[in-house]
Design a protein around this motif. Sequence first.
Motif, mmCIF file in Angstrom:
data_model
loop_
_atom_site.group_PDB
_atom_site.id
_atom_site.type_symbol
_atom_site.label_atom_id
_atom_site.label_comp_id
_atom_site.label_asym_id
_atom_site.label_seq_id
_atom_site.Cartn_x
_atom_site.Cartn_y
_atom_site.Cartn_z
ATOM 1 N N SER A 1 -14.015 5.159 -0.838
ATOM 2 C CA SER A 1 -13.115 4.170 -1.435
ATOM 3 C C SER A 1 -13.769 3.575 -2.672
ATOM 4 O O SER A 1 -14.999 3.499 -2.772
ATOM 5 C CB SER A 1 -12.767 3.065 -0.436
ATOM 6 N N THR B 1 -5.857 12.521 3.394
ATOM 7 C CA THR B 1 -5.125 11.262 3.255
ATOM 8 C C THR B 1 -5.662 10.492 2.058
ATOM 9 O O THR B 1 -6.885 10.414 1.856
ATOM 10 C CB THR B 1 -5.278 10.396 4.524
ATOM 11 N N GLU B 2 -4.755 9.924 1.273
ATOM 12 C CA GLU B 2 -5.165 9.067 0.166
ATOM 13 C C GLU B 2 -4.258 7.846 0.124
ATOM 14 O O GLU B 2 -3.092 7.902 0.542
ATOM 15 C CB GLU B 2 -5.128 9.811 -1.166
ATOM 16 N N SER B 3 -4.791 6.744 -0.373
ATOM 17 C CA SER B 3 -4.000 5.516 -0.438
ATOM 18 C C SER B 3 -4.425 4.679 -1.640
ATOM 19 O O SER B 3 -5.535 4.814 -2.159
ATOM 20 C CB SER B 3 -4.153 4.704 0.851
ATOM 21 N N LYS C 1 0.527 5.269 0.850
ATOM 22 C CA LYS C 1 -0.351 6.228 1.514
ATOM 23 C C LYS C 1 0.322 7.598 1.550
ATOM 24 O O LYS C 1 1.506 7.714 1.877
ATOM 25 C CB LYS C 1 -0.679 5.773 2.928
ATOM 26 N N ASN D 1 -3.706 0.456 -2.899
ATOM 27 C CA ASN D 1 -3.064 -0.808 -2.559
ATOM 28 C C ASN D 1 -3.083 -1.780 -3.728
ATOM 29 O O ASN D 1 -3.641 -1.497 -4.796
ATOM 30 C CB ASN D 1 -3.700 -1.433 -1.308
ATOM 31 N N LYS E 1 -0.226 11.636 3.054
ATOM 32 C CA LYS E 1 -0.986 12.396 4.047
ATOM 33 C C LYS E 1 -0.465 13.822 4.111
ATOM 34 O O LYS E 1 0.740 14.055 4.197
ATOM 35 C CB LYS E 1 -0.875 11.731 5.425
ATOM 36 N N GLU F 1 0.840 -1.192 0.000
ATOM 37 C CA GLU F 1 0.000 0.000 0.000
ATOM 38 C C GLU F 1 0.875 1.242 0.000
ATOM 39 O O GLU F 1 1.904 1.289 0.676
ATOM 40 C CB GLU F 1 -0.922 0.019 1.220
#
Length: 283
Positions: free
Chosen positions: A101, A71-73, A58, A75, A60, A56
């Motif tokens: 999401s 915040t974004e992520s 991420k 994976n 921030k 993942e």
Amino acid sequence: MIPPNYSDICKPVNDLFSKDYPFGALKLEVKTTTSNGVSFTVNGAQDIKSGAIISELKTKYADKINGLTYTESWNTANLVTGQVEIANKFAKGLKLELSGSSALSSTKRALRTKIDYQQDNLFARINADALSPAVTADVTVSRDGALVGAEFAYDINSGAVTKTNSTLGFAGPDYQITLQGNNSLNLFQLAFYQRVTKSVEAGARAVYDYKNPEGGVSAELGTKYILDQDAYVKAKVDNAGRLGLSFTQQLRPGVKLSLAGLFDTARLQENTHKLGAALTFEA
């Protein structure tokens, strides 16, 4: 004093039994922060048995002046998430959160709103999912070391309460004891944690499933010993004879290595044991 949120009431004993034990996996975590306050975190883990890898990325960004955090992520399951938080902007102790999401390879979607409110002796949260109409809420109240908490989930479509949990506890300067009743008071857990000395921590927990009385009570003991300012060891054992051991060493500032093993002492000759390692870089 502000109490912990409901999920963190048992954090000291839960950390003692779960943190620094990367059983069955090789893990890598890299954390960096830029000069303008943007932080990046990359997590990766490989299952030793299957060889499967999950990871993942991420990002921030925190605007502390305005109480805004984004915040974004993304994976390896192709799940993209984004989250916006606003804290202490409209009222002291109030935090508003909007998160969403989307799975790029499927139709899986989520859109959630969350409200946190904390004051002396009170921590309350409510979380609603707009795409799958469900509401979860929890509250923790404290007074002179005593803690009372409750959590529930409500399905709007069916009009039914789908989850009810409750916790009673008491926290002193160097110890904590909690009693939890989960799954509509069908699963009980009694937990105890104590910082015995500056270098020794100890804990125990017992779980009883009311719906499965033949299973009896499962119990677990754990401890942590700080060797020096850069290293510590941990051990835990349960009533089934599973022994967990871990060693954590700070190799240099910002670099930490954890080695762990889970051993079935009742079947030492069989291939049931799990080893693992975790390496963390933080700049």
